[in-house]
Design a protein around this motif. Sequence first.
Motif, mmCIF file in Angstrom:
data_model
loop_
_atom_site.group_PDB
_atom_site.id
_atom_site.type_symbol
_atom_site.label_atom_id
_atom_site.label_comp_id
_atom_site.label_asym_id
_atom_site.label_seq_id
_atom_site.Cartn_x
_atom_site.Cartn_y
_atom_site.Cartn_z
ATOM 1 N N VAL A 1 35.276 73.234 129.963
ATOM 2 C CA VAL A 1 35.848 73.225 131.311
ATOM 3 C C VAL A 1 35.477 74.512 132.053
ATOM 4 C CG1 VAL A 1 38.000 73.125 132.648
ATOM 5 C CG2 VAL A 1 37.833 71.894 130.464
ATOM 6 N N VAL A 2 35.032 74.363 133.293
ATOM 7 C CA VAL A 2 34.874 75.532 134.167
ATOM 8 C C VAL A 2 35.922 75.426 135.272
ATOM 9 C CG1 VAL A 2 33.404 76.684 135.897
ATOM 10 C CG2 VAL A 2 32.429 75.928 133.705
ATOM 11 N N ALA A 3 36.792 76.440 135.349
ATOM 12 C CA ALA A 3 37.790 76.499 136.424
ATOM 13 C C ALA A 3 37.320 77.546 137.429
ATOM 14 C CB ALA A 3 39.157 76.868 135.862
ATOM 15 N N VAL A 4 37.293 77.169 138.697
ATOM 16 C CA VAL A 4 36.817 78.095 139.722
ATOM 17 C C VAL A 4 37.987 78.950 140.198
ATOM 18 C CG1 VAL A 4 35.643 78.324 141.940
ATOM 19 C CG2 VAL A 4 35.112 76.379 140.446
ATOM 20 N N LEU A 5 37.814 80.264 140.117
ATOM 21 C CA LEU A 5 38.805 81.203 140.655
ATOM 22 C C LEU A 5 38.241 81.684 141.981
ATOM 23 C CD1 LEU A 5 39.850 83.128 137.424
ATOM 24 C CD2 LEU A 5 40.928 81.137 138.485
ATOM 25 N N THR A 6 38.740 81.060 143.047
ATOM 26 C CA THR A 6 38.119 81.161 144.363
ATOM 27 C C THR A 6 38.264 82.512 145.069
ATOM 28 O OG1 THR A 6 40.133 80.043 145.056
ATOM 29 C CG2 THR A 6 38.162 78.694 144.886
ATOM 30 N N GLY A 7 39.339 83.251 144.750
ATOM 31 C CA GLY A 7 39.552 84.515 145.465
ATOM 32 C C GLY A 7 40.185 85.598 144.598
ATOM 33 N N ASN A 8 40.009 86.819 145.031
ATOM 34 C CA ASN A 8 40.468 88.001 144.292
ATOM 35 C C ASN A 8 41.983 88.231 144.451
ATOM 36 O OD1 ASN A 8 40.928 90.831 143.582
ATOM 37 N ND2 ASN A 8 38.696 91.016 143.643
ATOM 38 N N GLY A 9 42.653 88.521 143.369
ATOM 39 C CA GLY A 9 44.099 88.738 143.390
ATOM 40 C C GLY A 9 44.541 89.897 144.264
ATOM 41 N N LEU A 10 43.665 90.877 144.454
ATOM 42 C CA LEU A 10 44.034 92.054 145.254
ATOM 43 C C LEU A 10 44.280 91.727 146.722
ATOM 44 C CD1 LEU A 10 41.534 94.655 143.776
ATOM 45 C CD2 LEU A 10 44.029 94.733 143.609
ATOM 46 N N LYS A 11 43.833 90.560 147.137
ATOM 47 C CA LYS A 11 44.035 90.177 148.545
ATOM 48 C C LYS A 11 45.512 89.973 148.871
ATOM 49 C CE LYS A 11 39.636 87.859 149.436
ATOM 50 N NZ LYS A 11 39.292 87.957 150.858
ATOM 51 N N VAL B 1 41.289 82.627 164.411
ATOM 52 C CA VAL B 1 42.644 82.159 164.721
ATOM 53 C C VAL B 1 43.343 81.881 163.394
ATOM 54 C CG1 VAL B 1 44.048 80.464 165.961
ATOM 55 C CG2 VAL B 1 41.820 81.131 166.887
ATOM 56 N N ILE B 2 44.452 82.586 163.171
ATOM 57 C CA ILE B 2 45.162 82.479 161.893
ATOM 58 C C ILE B 2 46.610 82.022 162.127
ATOM 59 C CG2 ILE B 2 43.769 84.188 160.644
ATOM 60 C CD1 ILE B 2 45.881 86.294 161.424
ATOM 61 N N PRO B 3 47.193 81.331 161.133
ATOM 62 C CA PRO B 3 48.602 80.944 161.286
ATOM 63 C C PRO B 3 49.499 82.167 161.138
ATOM 64 C CG PRO B 3 47.718 80.163 159.182
ATOM 65 C CD PRO B 3 46.591 80.837 159.884
ATOM 66 N N ASP B 4 50.308 82.421 162.159
ATOM 67 C CA ASP B 4 51.104 83.641 162.211
ATOM 68 C C ASP B 4 52.019 83.795 160.981
ATOM 69 O OD1 ASP B 4 51.930 85.996 163.557
ATOM 70 O OD2 ASP B 4 53.824 85.008 164.030
ATOM 71 N N GLY B 5 51.919 84.934 160.338
ATOM 72 C CA GLY B 5 52.808 85.250 159.215
ATOM 73 C C GLY B 5 52.463 84.533 157.928
ATOM 74 N N LYS B 6 51.409 83.735 157.912
ATOM 75 C CA LYS B 6 51.117 82.929 156.725
ATOM 76 C C LYS B 6 49.772 83.273 156.104
ATOM 77 C CE LYS B 6 54.866 80.402 156.782
ATOM 78 N NZ LYS B 6 55.845 80.445 155.673
ATOM 79 N N ILE B 7 49.323 84.501 156.317
ATOM 80 C CA ILE B 7 48.119 84.905 155.592
ATOM 81 C C ILE B 7 48.402 86.198 154.826
ATOM 82 C CG2 ILE B 7 46.772 83.942 157.546
ATOM 83 C CD1 ILE B 7 45.215 86.580 157.577
ATOM 84 N N ALA B 8 47.764 86.303 153.670
ATOM 85 C CA ALA B 8 48.013 87.457 152.798
ATOM 86 C C ALA B 8 47.553 88.752 153.484
ATOM 87 C CB ALA B 8 47.281 87.261 151.482
ATOM 88 N N GLN B 9 48.287 89.819 153.222
ATOM 89 C CA GLN B 9 48.048 91.114 153.866
ATOM 90 C C GLN B 9 46.614 91.631 153.727
ATOM 91 O OE1 GLN B 9 49.761 93.213 155.872
ATOM 92 N NE2 GLN B 9 51.155 91.477 156.055
ATOM 93 N N GLY B 10 46.073 91.508 152.545
ATOM 94 C CA GLY B 10 44.717 92.032 152.302
ATOM 95 C C GLY B 10 43.675 91.335 153.157
ATOM 96 N N LYS B 11 43.883 90.058 153.378
ATOM 97 C CA LYS B 11 42.920 89.272 154.164
ATOM 98 C C LYS B 11 42.968 89.678 155.639
ATOM 99 C CE LYS B 11 43.673 85.439 150.980
ATOM 100 N NZ LYS B 11 44.099 84.040 150.778
ATOM 101 N N LEU B 12 44.182 89.919 156.113
ATOM 102 C CA LEU B 12 44.342 90.374 157.493
ATOM 103 C C LEU B 12 43.702 91.754 157.655
ATOM 104 C CD1 LEU B 12 45.533 89.854 160.278
ATOM 105 C CD2 LEU B 12 47.702 90.810 159.488
ATOM 106 N N ALA B 13 43.940 92.604 156.671
ATOM 107 C CA ALA B 13 43.344 93.949 156.711
ATOM 108 C C ALA B 13 41.822 93.859 156.790
ATOM 109 C CB ALA B 13 43.768 94.746 155.472
ATOM 110 N N GLN B 14 41.253 92.904 156.070
ATOM 111 C CA GLN B 14 39.789 92.749 156.100
ATOM 112 C C GLN B 14 39.304 92.355 157.493
ATOM 113 O OE1 GLN B 14 39.665 90.011 152.555
ATOM 114 N NE2 GLN B 14 37.859 91.232 152.089
#
Length: 351
Positions: free
Chosen positions: A309-319, A104-117
């Motif tokens: 410092v370690v900064a976590v980059l949680t997700g890929n930009g291509l999404k 269940v996703i919030p309508d219109g508020k998720i990045a295109q790549g994630k929906l495609a996945q």
Amino acid sequence: MWRGLVKEYSRYLPVTEQTPNVSLQEGHTPLLFLENLSERLGVELHVKVEGANPTGSFKDRGMALAVAKAKEEGSTTVVCASTGNTSASAAAYAARAGMKCIVVIPDGKIAQGKLAQAVMYGAEIYSLDGNFDEALQMVKQLSEELPITLVNSLNPYRIEGQKTAAFEVCDQLGKAPDVLALPVGNAGNITAYWRGFQEYHQDRGTGLPEMRGFEAEGAAAIVQNRIIPNPETIATAIRIGNPASWEHAVRAAEDSKGKIDFVTDEEMLYAYKLLAQTEGVFAEPASSASVAGVIKQLNSGDLAKGKQVVAVLTGNGLKDPVTATTNANVNVQKIPNDYSLLLKSFEGVTV
Ligand code: F0G
């Protein structure tokens, strides 16, 4: 050969001989030293590139374990609410396990790549006319009333799997860093990292970092100490106004002498472009909250120079290609199919 984090870190995880292996060889992501930004900012800055996981986000760590345990317990269906990455990951691991996945996703508020996945991995998708917090309430209730397993981070196996990222950071650096910076949405990941650092320290004396978590300004429930009914931010992944692991995040910050802070959309977009253009690292907008927060706190003096410092980059930009192309200074010039005109455009330009 790396066998995936459930096998590699089984000693620290609630698994048995009976736990099925539902792995896409997640984990073992790069810890990248950012030479250019470190020099510019006056800190030793490393990024944990979680976008290198099989579905392009840190969610795979928790999902590998949560889906394996759901299968072990005889479940045939998993369900989650998601701002995109959780649903992509749940759908992939469910496919791998031969299980059904409902998202269940919030309508219109998720990045295109994630929906495609989620579509490609074969999930059953409901696009809710509501936000993430409302979607989470619904799937929680659904999992209580129907024989399906909730795989949001309320599922304890999610946190257990995700804590392995802290183990890896310690293995890669030889110890815990001075500071661990990460974005905060539903607050599961900060909870998981803190648990991971504590367990590794107990077992191996690797030390403990200050945990510095960053919410988006328009969704900064923990910072403002109130539920945000209508959260808004360009970083849709962390557009969350009532984080499920709220108290755990506060405790992680307090116990580690760190802080939960916020960053503006402008600060995130700045860090987003800076990472790509000075280091060749393309992370999604929400991920850049970690680096944006480090920059903010260095400027305010909240974070001292010279720290590791370690900064976590949680997700890929291509999404999220739309945020990239609408916010970077796009420099795409249309030209006719004529070499001489291309050459001409370089007249007087030093290359
Ligand atoms: N970064 C990204 C890219 C995310 O997708 C999320 C959360 C976070 C940070 C925040 O992590 O919730 O553990 O504090 N995404 C969830 C989802 C909510 O549905 O994909 P958190």
